[in-house]
Design a protein around this motif. Structure first.
Motif, mmCIF file in Angstrom:
data_model
loop_
_atom_site.group_PDB
_atom_site.id
_atom_site.type_symbol
_atom_site.label_atom_id
_atom_site.label_comp_id
_atom_site.label_asym_id
_atom_site.label_seq_id
_atom_site.Cartn_x
_atom_site.Cartn_y
_atom_site.Cartn_z
ATOM 1 N N SER A 128 0.828 -1.208 0.000
ATOM 2 C CA SER A 128 0.000 0.000 0.000
ATOM 3 C C SER A 128 0.861 1.255 0.000
ATOM 4 O O SER A 128 2.035 1.225 0.382
ATOM 5 C CB SER A 128 -0.934 0.018 1.218
ATOM 6 N N VAL A 129 0.237 2.346 -0.422
ATOM 7 C CA VAL A 129 0.869 3.667 -0.412
ATOM 8 C C VAL A 129 -0.105 4.623 0.278
ATOM 9 O O VAL A 129 -1.232 4.793 -0.181
ATOM 10 C CB VAL A 129 1.192 4.165 -1.838
ATOM 11 N N ASN A 130 0.320 5.207 1.393
ATOM 12 C CA ASN A 130 -0.506 6.192 2.115
ATOM 13 C C ASN A 130 -0.031 7.591 1.760
ATOM 14 O O ASN A 130 1.131 7.934 2.005
ATOM 15 C CB ASN A 130 -0.399 5.995 3.628
ATOM 16 N N VAL A 131 -0.927 8.390 1.201
ATOM 17 C CA VAL A 131 -0.585 9.763 0.853
ATOM 18 C C VAL A 131 -0.959 10.665 2.023
ATOM 19 O O VAL A 131 -2.069 10.583 2.549
ATOM 20 C CB VAL A 131 -1.312 10.204 -0.435
ATOM 21 N N GLY A 132 -0.021 11.530 2.464
ATOM 22 C CA GLY A 132 -0.244 12.394 3.618
ATOM 23 C C GLY A 132 -1.131 13.581 3.284
ATOM 24 O O GLY A 132 -1.484 13.813 2.118
ATOM 25 N N LEU A 133 -1.484 14.332 4.312
ATOM 26 C CA LEU A 133 -2.342 15.504 4.137
ATOM 27 C C LEU A 133 -1.727 16.486 3.141
ATOM 28 O O LEU A 133 -0.529 16.790 3.208
ATOM 29 C CB LEU A 133 -2.549 16.210 5.483
ATOM 30 N N PHE A 134 -2.549 16.967 2.230
ATOM 31 C CA PHE A 134 -2.143 17.960 1.220
ATOM 32 C C PHE A 134 -0.910 17.524 0.431
ATOM 33 O O PHE A 134 -0.110 18.359 -0.003
ATOM 34 C CB PHE A 134 -1.911 19.322 1.886
ATOM 35 N N ASP A 135 -0.754 16.199 0.268
ATOM 36 C CA ASP A 135 0.325 15.636 -0.563
ATOM 37 C C ASP A 135 1.712 16.111 -0.139
ATOM 38 O O ASP A 135 2.607 16.246 -0.978
ATOM 39 C CB ASP A 135 0.104 15.980 -2.046
ATOM 40 N N GLN A 136 1.911 16.337 1.154
ATOM 41 C CA GLN A 136 3.217 16.792 1.627
ATOM 42 C C GLN A 136 4.204 15.628 1.803
ATOM 43 O O GLN A 136 5.403 15.842 1.839
ATOM 44 C CB GLN A 136 3.058 17.530 2.961
#
Length: 348
Positions: A128-136
């Motif tokens: 899996s890949v978890n993208v952080g808030l606002f793509d930071q």
């Protein structure tokens, strides 16, 4: 044989961020251009003869087993794996993780060779890949604690580009398709019927790798946390998070030889009334499936908080990106100056 366009693109991306210092070995990599860079990849890094280099990115990275050590890396994406060329200072950074890296060849301070560690994550091992808030930032998760890495791009464009390239490469993998769910309605796809709570937005790629994006609830949780830190000074409904950005706090040391400064990673959160700096755990949350216990520290730890009404001036540097900002606050410790004056003059 990569196309001229791809070679030009990889050459353009091969630039170390100016505010971060790296070892001599990584400076050598950053100096490579064009076909020399592709040849370097095939002769020194690539594990299979027929794999293609598709994307290059410089980023700070964090490992699940060493969550407090942020290290600079050259991230190389090929059709077979993701390679992290690491700064050699990382080997000596955490003595407790001796089993994490093979240290046999690391005693080379007096040698003319400059070695780099290369951490490899096979695309077939990617879950899996978890993208952080606002793509930071984004977190890449494999099968074990050794295979969890967070890339702190601090830049939504770099995050978006890497995710797009990763999806394109994963499309080339031959994997058996996952069985279709029986009832594909909105609630079964995005939430749990038992709790009624919405889960994070998930995109399941054709390669069966999950891409998980934060939903609006995460911002709500963050706003609630910020309101708690403000000791109930502001009512929650009116609290809006205007800005969330991963930044560095500059700590200046005045030494005898030369003035030096160190960069401390911080999460800056701006609300309509306050400015906050948080120490954020970018690697432990959401908990991976194999985690036996919760992490030792909370996701957000308040480092500093000031009211906007106490802000006196903002000083801006004239250098190019990254921009340095200095916030100068009035030195008033109490919450409301007028209230204190009234008590002193007109009341016992």
């Amino acid at each position: 044989y990569p196309s001229e366009f791809l070679i030009q693109k990889i050459t353009e991306d091969n630039q170390i961020p100016v505010h971060l210092h790296v070892s001599v070995s990584l400076q050598y990599v950053a100096g490579l251009k064009g076909r020399a860079l592709v040849e370097f990849f095939h002769s020194n890094i690539a594990e299979v003869e027929n794999e293609e280099l598709r994307h290059l990115m410089w980023s700070s990275v964090l490992f699940y087993k060493t969550p407090s050590v942020e290290v600079m890396a050259c991230v190389l994406l090929s059709t077979k794996a993701i390679y992290f060329l690491l700064d050699d200072s990382f080997i000596h950074a955490d003595e407790h993780q001796s089993d994490f890296w093979n240290k046999e060849n690391s005693d080379c301070e007096n040698s003319s060779f400059h070695l780099s560690c290369c951490f490899v994550l096979k695309l077939n091992d990617l879950l899996s890949v978890n993208v952080g808030l606002f793509d930071q930032y984004f977190r890449i998760t494999g099968h074990s604690a050794d295979h969890i890495v967070t890339c702190l791009t601090r830049d939504s464009y770099n995050t978006h580009t890497f995710i797009q390239q990763l999806m394109a490469v994963l499309s080339l993998l031959a994997r058996t398709p996952s069985p279709e769910p029986v009832d594909k309605d909105f609630y079964s796809e995005f939430g749990s019927k038992n709790t009624g709570k919405m889960e994070n937005y998930e995109l399941i790629h054709s390669s069966r790798v999950k891409f998980i994006y934060p939903n609006e609830e995460e911002i709500g949780d963050l706003a609630f946390l910020v309101a708690e830190k403000m000791d109930g000074l502001t009512n929650l409904p009116s609290l809006n998070i205007l800005l969330y950005v991963l930044a560095f706090q500059v700590n200046h040391f005045e030494g005898s030889a030369q003035n030096t400064s160190s960069l401390q990673p911080k999460t800056l959160i701006l609300t309509s009334s306050d400015l906050f700096l948080f120490d954020e755990d970018y690697i432990s949350y959401p908990l991976p499936e194999f985690a036996k216990e919760p992490p030792k520290r909370d996701k957000y730890q308040l480092a500093d908080g000031r009211r906007i009404r106490d802000l006196d001036r903002v000083l801006m540097g004239y250098q190019t990106y990254p921009q340095a900002l200095t916030f100068v606050f009035d030195d008033v410790q109490d919450q409301d100056l007028m209230q204190n004056l009234t008590l002193d003059h007109f009341g016992e």
